[in-house]
Scaffold this active site. Sequence first.
Site, short mmCIF file in Angstrom:
data_model
loop_
_atom_site.label_atom_id
_atom_site.label_comp_id
_atom_site.label_asym_id
_atom_site.label_seq_id
_atom_site.Cartn_x
_atom_site.Cartn_y
_atom_site.Cartn_z
N LYS A 143 44.32 29.89 33.62
CA LYS A 143 44.67 28.51 33.59
C LYS A 143 44.92 27.96 32.25
CE LYS A 143 43.34 27.15 37.93
NZ LYS A 143 41.92 26.69 38.67
N LEU A 200 35.58 32.78 41.35
CA LEU A 200 36.93 32.39 41.22
C LEU A 200 36.83 30.73 41.38
CD1 LEU A 200 38.65 34.70 43.64
CD2 LEU A 200 39.30 34.47 41.57
N ASP A 201 37.91 30.19 40.70
CA ASP A 201 37.73 28.78 40.87
C ASP A 201 37.79 28.12 42.15
OD1 ASP A 201 37.95 28.61 37.96
OD2 ASP A 201 39.84 28.42 37.99
N LYS A 202 37.54 26.73 42.49
CA LYS A 202 37.65 26.37 44.01
C LYS A 202 38.88 26.41 44.49
CE LYS A 202 36.96 22.07 46.37
NZ LYS A 202 36.81 20.58 46.03
#
Length: 233
Positions: A187, A100-102
């Site tokens: 995104k 998962l992205d930061k």
Amino acid sequence: MRIDKYLAASRVGSRSEVKDLVRKELVYVNGKVCKDCSFHVSLEDEVCLNGQNIRYTEHVYYMLNKPAGYVSATEDEREKTVLDLFPEKIRKGLFPVGRLDKDSVGLLLLTDDGELAHRLMSPKHHVDKRYLICTKDPLTEDDVRAFSEGIVLSDGTRFRSAGLEISEDDPSTAVVTISEGKFHQIKRMVESRRNKVRYLKRLSVGTLMLDPKLKEGMYRELTDEETGLIMTI
Ligand code: URA
């Protein structure tokens, strides 16, 4: 198997810590105190520590509600990693399954089971993942259609058909379902529609759902039922 190995493998503590527990006569096998670290137990034996049953598990599986600000890695020179949310004695051998992205939050599975992780992360393995997203601008029926048809970026990157269910109360909120796990996938899909993701939370991976009682930054072991679910994903 030796009792100290059994206890350490069950993550009660390090090998030296569990030896200490045995010496302090806190460990019971089938109702009898066990004072000898070399005592052999089998998987049929009942092992208790402080009155609690210790189940031997070859692998561990945790669900984390990942908070923003942590990277999905085991180590990083600059950033805090999701492993920093686990105490030292649990952390050994643990790694996140997928990424998962930061700045993303929500369901992250962590395990020491390399075989399972390999299977779940294989690009050939298409497992549905659901995300709650909030966007800068309202989402539209055209976006729903584009997601459903599959999106091709100008650099040629192709994203398979994805679900987009826009909230009836707020058109800037939606649930997205994707079956791949490409870098910054949602995104980039939203950006291709000239919009921007402001918030992204993973709700489920296959049939495994984020426990709504788990606050951000908290984790818990999967139940036997949930472990069974991920084995069949
Ligand atoms: N898609 C993204 O863009 N980011 C995530 O963290 C997960 C899916």
